[in-house]
Design an enzyme around this catalytic site. Structure first.
Site, PDB file in Angstrom:
ATOM      1  N   HIS A  74       0.851  -1.197   0.000  1.00  0.00           N
ATOM      2  CA  HIS A  74       0.000   0.000   0.000  1.00  0.00           C
ATOM      3  C   HIS A  74       0.885   1.245   0.000  1.00  0.00           C
ATOM      4  O   HIS A  74       1.942   1.264   0.649  1.00  0.00           O
ATOM      5  CB  HIS A  74      -0.917  -0.011   1.227  1.00  0.00           C
ATOM      6  CG  HIS A  74      -2.010   1.005   1.137  1.00  0.00           C
ATOM      7  ND1 HIS A  74      -1.776   2.346   1.332  1.00  0.00           N
ATOM      8  CD2 HIS A  74      -3.321   0.880   0.835  1.00  0.00           C
ATOM      9  CE1 HIS A  74      -2.924   3.006   1.165  1.00  0.00           C
ATOM     10  NE2 HIS A  74      -3.870   2.137   0.856  1.00  0.00           N
ATOM     11  N   GLU A  90      -4.068   2.335  -7.293  1.00  0.00           N
ATOM     12  CA  GLU A  90      -4.484   3.423  -6.414  1.00  0.00           C
ATOM     13  C   GLU A  90      -3.569   4.625  -6.628  1.00  0.00           C
ATOM     14  O   GLU A  90      -2.462   4.673  -6.053  1.00  0.00           O
ATOM     15  CB  GLU A  90      -4.384   3.002  -4.947  1.00  0.00           C
ATOM     16  CG  GLU A  90      -5.258   1.831  -4.574  1.00  0.00           C
ATOM     17  CD  GLU A  90      -5.563   1.803  -3.076  1.00  0.00           C
ATOM     18  OE1 GLU A  90      -6.724   1.833  -2.719  1.00  0.00           O
ATOM     19  OE2 GLU A  90      -4.606   1.777  -2.279  1.00  0.00           O
TER      20      GLU A  90
HETATM   21  P1  PGA Z   1      -9.725   5.765   0.350  1.00  0.00           P
HETATM   22  O1  PGA Z   1      -8.596   4.675   0.678  1.00  0.00           O
HETATM   23  O2  PGA Z   1     -10.903   5.033  -0.216  1.00  0.00           O
HETATM   24  O3  PGA Z   1     -10.023   6.411   1.677  1.00  0.00           O
HETATM   25  O4  PGA Z   1      -9.128   6.715  -0.622  1.00  0.00           O
HETATM   26  C1  PGA Z   1      -8.266   3.689  -0.242  1.00  0.00           C
HETATM   27  C2  PGA Z   1      -7.028   2.972   0.212  1.00  0.00           C
HETATM   28  O5  PGA Z   1      -6.144   3.632   0.772  1.00  0.00           O
HETATM   29  O6  PGA Z   1      -6.907   1.748   0.050  1.00  0.00           O
END
Ligand code: PGA
Length: 250
Positions: free
Chosen positions: A88, A161
């Site tokens: 992450h 992401e």
């Molecule tokens: P968020 O987080 O939906 O609050 O942007 C997603 C993540 O960090 O996996």
């Protein structure tokens, strides 16, 4: 097509009581819950439909090896965990996690029979150089992070992401546009199936994450390459989360 929805609770809720309550509220089909590790076993006992996901593992492959303090993939597997988030951006940024370490974690997860949810994504600075620059960066991450599992078989989840789109929605901030997110996930899939067949035997599931909420999930759903979502903030607001799941299921 069925979508996979992973609720990434990060370090919340603090109390066990609240965690069990939230788990019961979000216990739905196709929903995977990633609670803080301390709550894993109680969340497992509280859900009937949801699968469990760890938020991280350590790159050790021995159940009883001398790795003081490690989160063992095998112990997680034996505790009923089916998935684990790996790499992450918050861990990359704040805990100095490198692609080399992440690659070892991916290997350790698969070795223990846990499906890795590998997170990749570019920072604001990289994206400022344009979409193609971001794409090159993301594909390089994918290549490095999957380096140690070339030539194998199994299932891998890649969560795209963009770092600049994480945790912004609630403040009315920037979010990615669905079309470019879909394109990025398509590029990742194409890269993995074409790159000299090194990873062609893996089933790849592509998730999008970054401020997914009830106001934008519909647009992301239109993208055919997106197989589901990794949801942070909105997964702590169970009413909104249930609505998101309803939209995805409808
Ligand atoms: P968020 O987080 O939906 O609050 O942007 C997603 C993540 O960090 O996996």
């Amino acid at each position: 097509m069925k979508h996979l929805i992973i609720a990434n609770w990060k370090m919340n809720p603090v109390s066990l009581e609240d965690a069990v309550k939230l788990a019961k509220e979000e216990d739905m089909r196709d929903v995977v819950i990633a609670p803080p590790i301390f709550h894993l076993s109680n969340v497992r006992k509280s859900v009937k439909r949801s699968a469990l996901c760890a938020q991280d593992i350590d790159p050790v492959d021995a159940l009883n090896g001398p790795y003081t303090g490690a989160v063992s993939p095998l112990l997680l597997k034996k505790s009923g965990v089916r998935y684990t988030i790996i790499g992450h951006s918050e861990r990359r940024e704040h805990l100095g996690e490198t692609d080399e370490v992440i690659a070892k974690k991916v290997k350790a997860a698969l070795g223990a029979g846990i499906i890795p949810v590998l997170c990749v994504g570019e920072t604001n600075e990289v994206r400022a150089g344009g979409y193609m620059n971001a794409r090159d960066h993301v594909l390089r991450q994918v290549e490095r992070d999957l380096e140690l599992i070339r030539g194998g078989v199994g299932k891998i989840i890649i969560a795209y992401e963009p770092v600049w789109a994480i945790s912004t929605n609630n403040n009315g901030g920037v979010i990615d546009d669905a079309e470019s997110a879909g394109e990025m996930i398509q590029s990742i899939k194409a890269f993995l199936s074409e790159s000299m067949k090194l990873w062609a035997q893996y089933k790849i599931i592509g998730l999008y994450g970054g401020s997914v909420g009830i106001n934008n999930v519909g647009t992301f759903l239109k993208e055919r390459s997106i197989d589901g979502f990794l949801i942070g903030g909105a997964s702590l607001r169970s009413k909104e989360f249930k609505k998101i799941v309803e939209v995805i299921h409808s």
